[in-house]
Write a protein that holds these residues in place. Sequence first.
Motif, PDB file in Angstrom:
ATOM      1  N   UNK A   1       0.781   8.550 -14.597  1.00 24.79           N
ATOM      2  CA  UNK A   1       0.026   7.312 -14.670  1.00 24.79           C
ATOM      3  C   UNK A   1       0.603   6.263 -13.722  1.00 24.79           C
ATOM      4  N   UNK A   2       1.930   6.259 -13.541  1.00 25.30           N
ATOM      5  CA  UNK A   2       2.544   5.298 -12.627  1.00 25.30           C
ATOM      6  C   UNK A   2       2.064   5.489 -11.207  1.00 25.30           C
ATOM      7  N   UNK A   3       2.084   6.743 -10.738  1.00 20.65           N
ATOM      8  CA  UNK A   3       1.620   7.042  -9.388  1.00 20.65           C
ATOM      9  C   UNK A   3       0.128   6.757  -9.247  1.00 20.65           C
ATOM     10  N   UNK A   4      -0.658   7.083 -10.277  1.00 22.38           N
ATOM     11  CA  UNK A   4      -2.099   6.834 -10.224  1.00 22.38           C
ATOM     12  C   UNK A   4      -2.390   5.334 -10.182  1.00 22.38           C
TER      13      UNK A   4
ATOM     14  N   UNK B   1       0.827  -1.208   0.000  1.00 25.84           N
ATOM     15  CA  UNK B   1       0.000   0.000   0.000  1.00 25.84           C
ATOM     16  C   UNK B   1       0.861   1.258   0.000  1.00 25.84           C
ATOM     17  N   UNK B   2       2.020   1.188   0.669  1.00 20.89           N
ATOM     18  CA  UNK B   2       2.930   2.330   0.702  1.00 20.89           C
ATOM     19  C   UNK B   2       3.826   2.340  -0.531  1.00 20.89           C
ATOM     20  N   UNK B   3       4.344   1.162  -0.897  1.00 19.16           N
ATOM     21  CA  UNK B   3       5.360   1.101  -1.954  1.00 19.16           C
ATOM     22  C   UNK B   3       4.779   1.315  -3.343  1.00 19.16           C
ATOM     23  N   UNK B   4       3.528   0.953  -3.581  1.00 11.46           N
ATOM     24  CA  UNK B   4       2.964   1.086  -4.927  1.00 11.46           C
ATOM     25  C   UNK B   4       3.015   2.530  -5.441  1.00 11.46           C
ATOM     26  N   UNK B   5       2.449   3.498  -4.728  1.00  7.99           N
ATOM     27  CA  UNK B   5       2.540   4.870  -5.250  1.00  7.99           C
ATOM     28  C   UNK B   5       3.959   5.423  -5.240  1.00  7.99           C
ATOM     29  N   UNK B   6       4.791   4.989  -4.276  1.00 12.30           N
ATOM     30  CA  UNK B   6       6.182   5.458  -4.252  1.00 12.30           C
ATOM     31  C   UNK B   6       6.920   4.984  -5.495  1.00 12.30           C
ATOM     32  N   UNK B   7       6.843   3.681  -5.779  1.00 11.27           N
ATOM     33  CA  UNK B   7       7.536   3.147  -6.943  1.00 11.27           C
ATOM     34  C   UNK B   7       6.876   3.604  -8.242  1.00 11.27           C
ATOM     35  N   UNK B   8       5.560   3.849  -8.192  1.00  3.29           N
ATOM     36  CA  UNK B   8       4.908   4.419  -9.367  1.00  3.29           C
ATOM     37  C   UNK B   8       5.433   5.802  -9.685  1.00  3.29           C
ATOM     38  N   UNK B   9       5.642   6.600  -8.645  1.00  2.00           N
ATOM     39  CA  UNK B   9       6.194   7.927  -8.869  1.00  2.00           C
ATOM     40  C   UNK B   9       7.633   7.843  -9.377  1.00  2.00           C
TER      41      UNK B   9
ATOM     42  N   UNK C   1       4.881   0.195 -13.096  1.00  2.00           N
ATOM     43  CA  UNK C   1       5.860   0.232 -14.179  1.00  2.00           C
ATOM     44  C   UNK C   1       5.217  -0.187 -15.497  1.00  2.00           C
ATOM     45  N   UNK C   2       4.383  -1.227 -15.441  1.00  2.00           N
ATOM     46  CA  UNK C   2       3.703  -1.684 -16.655  1.00  2.00           C
ATOM     47  C   UNK C   2       2.778  -0.606 -17.213  1.00  2.00           C
ATOM     48  N   UNK C   3       2.026   0.049 -16.344  1.00  2.00           N
ATOM     49  CA  UNK C   3       1.115   1.102 -16.806  1.00  2.00           C
ATOM     50  C   UNK C   3       1.898   2.274 -17.389  1.00  2.00           C
TER      51      UNK C   3
ATOM     52  N   UNK D   1      -4.720  -3.799 -22.217  1.00  2.58           N
ATOM     53  CA  UNK D   1      -4.965  -3.724 -20.780  1.00  2.58           C
ATOM     54  C   UNK D   1      -5.496  -5.059 -20.259  1.00  2.58           C
ATOM     55  N   UNK D   2      -6.296  -5.740 -21.091  1.00  5.71           N
ATOM     56  CA  UNK D   2      -6.819  -7.035 -20.698  1.00  5.71           C
ATOM     57  C   UNK D   2      -5.719  -8.067 -20.525  1.00  5.71           C
ATOM     58  N   UNK D   3      -4.702  -8.014 -21.388  1.00  5.72           N
ATOM     59  CA  UNK D   3      -3.591  -8.964 -21.268  1.00  5.72           C
ATOM     60  C   UNK D   3      -2.765  -8.683 -20.027  1.00  5.72           C
ATOM     61  N   UNK D   4      -2.660  -7.399 -19.658  1.00  2.58           N
ATOM     62  CA  UNK D   4      -1.960  -7.064 -18.421  1.00  2.58           C
ATOM     63  C   UNK D   4      -2.714  -7.644 -17.222  1.00  2.58           C
TER      64      UNK D   4
END
Length: 481
Positions: A377-380, A32-40, A91-93, A112-115
């Motif tokens: 988009x990564x952070x979102x 929950x913490x790392x997802x937006x951090x690594x997205x940013x 990263x994928x997004x 997006x469906x394949x992801x």
Amino acid sequence: MISTGLVAIGYDFGVGAAGTAWLVSVLYLASAVAQPVLGRLADGVGPRRVFLGGLLVVVASGLVGALAPGFGWLLVSRLLLGIGTSAAYPAAMAVLRAESARLGRPTPRPVLGRLSFAALGSAAVGPTLGGLLTATAGWRGIFAVNVPVALLAYGSALRWIPKDAPGKERAGRGSAAGVGRERAEGGGRAGALDPLGILLFTGALSCLLVFLLDLRHPMWWLLAPALLLAAVLTRWQLRHPSPFIDLRMLGANHALARTYLRHGLSYLVVYCVMYGFTQWLEEERGYSSLHTGLVMLPMSLAALACSLIGARTKGIRAPLTVAAVLLAVGSALLLGTTGATPLVVLLLAGACFGIPQGLMGTGNQAAVQQYAPADAIGAAAGLQRTAQYLGAITASGLIGLAYGQRADDRGLHLMAAVGGALALALIVMTVTDRALRTRITRTADAGTDTAGTTANTGTDTTGSTAHTGAERHNSHDRHRS
């Protein structure tokens, strides 16, 4: 995989169901913490670098778990796993958005469906593989198998993921996507971190997590620091130029905020079944880890198939509505389930929870692609997963409350009742969400949302002028209201 190994781990270390729930919760707290951090970070330094770094952390987590001498080391392993795997989705997004900008067209729904298919495919294999590993190599195999899998992914990423563009080029794409005004007004900067915001969010979430995991003996005093930290976090996020959680954007972008809420509540119900139902099958029904994995397989295969079906739909509201209805039906079936219920009913209930996973995954994913700011988009995407993991953390608390030291019929019925109530709320939320009634597509080069219009006009067919970023979505919501 861990869902079919929890009982065996609990027996080896003398830990009950409420204790083993920490193996689930600590991963989702970290995620929950790392997802937006690594997205940013993916938005700022490049998604390929972030993804490769995350895989190395996954390798470390597998080694720690496989060699763990005590239960505490398993928690460390799951913590590392949560951080490492958090790099994958944002990263994928970010890669898909970069390709959309390069090609000048939006990301197709089948892509997006394949992801989603990839994520659900691993989930489909997970319970069965976990049961097989536990039955043959012991529960340590669940942790050890992550090492070769992560190394295989690392080699594949080096071979196939495009190299990251220079920072200036990524910034240029963001400007070309029509977000310059949004960033100028908000002061945000892709890739910039907010250490204090991260610490405040982690502290508030940790206090809430500890409170939720022992609802049988609630420590009410933990709510005070949780609320205090949340208040300080809110004030800080509203003042910071590059906040960890962009509350101003979420306050203006109502469609994106509703997507997060819908996604979190949906997965609260799903995770109650994924972890609570498997423990019930082993302890109340008397199935082995392998048999439990096989019973869960139809649920996972249904999720897998429906991720592809959901990718072929043109709208968002219809598949999300079907998913919510099936969650209600599945909860109703579990509400009447006992240790003597026929196996076919258990398989049917599992399918009712599997189909929504595929439909929700692609539907909400498409909504994030449409409504998220183009250069973030990564952070979102990371925040979408944060909402999902908040649902998982809450589910862990509910499992602990319902089961205590042993999974039984009464606890399963409590979770089913809560799941049914939430499913009904999801039906109402989805059907009444006006933003989902119009199919919206975003052009990658202009960054403009259009509802049946051409991208170069920037004008909605209803007559409202399309704005950029958060201001555009706010205006869109006000107009529809």
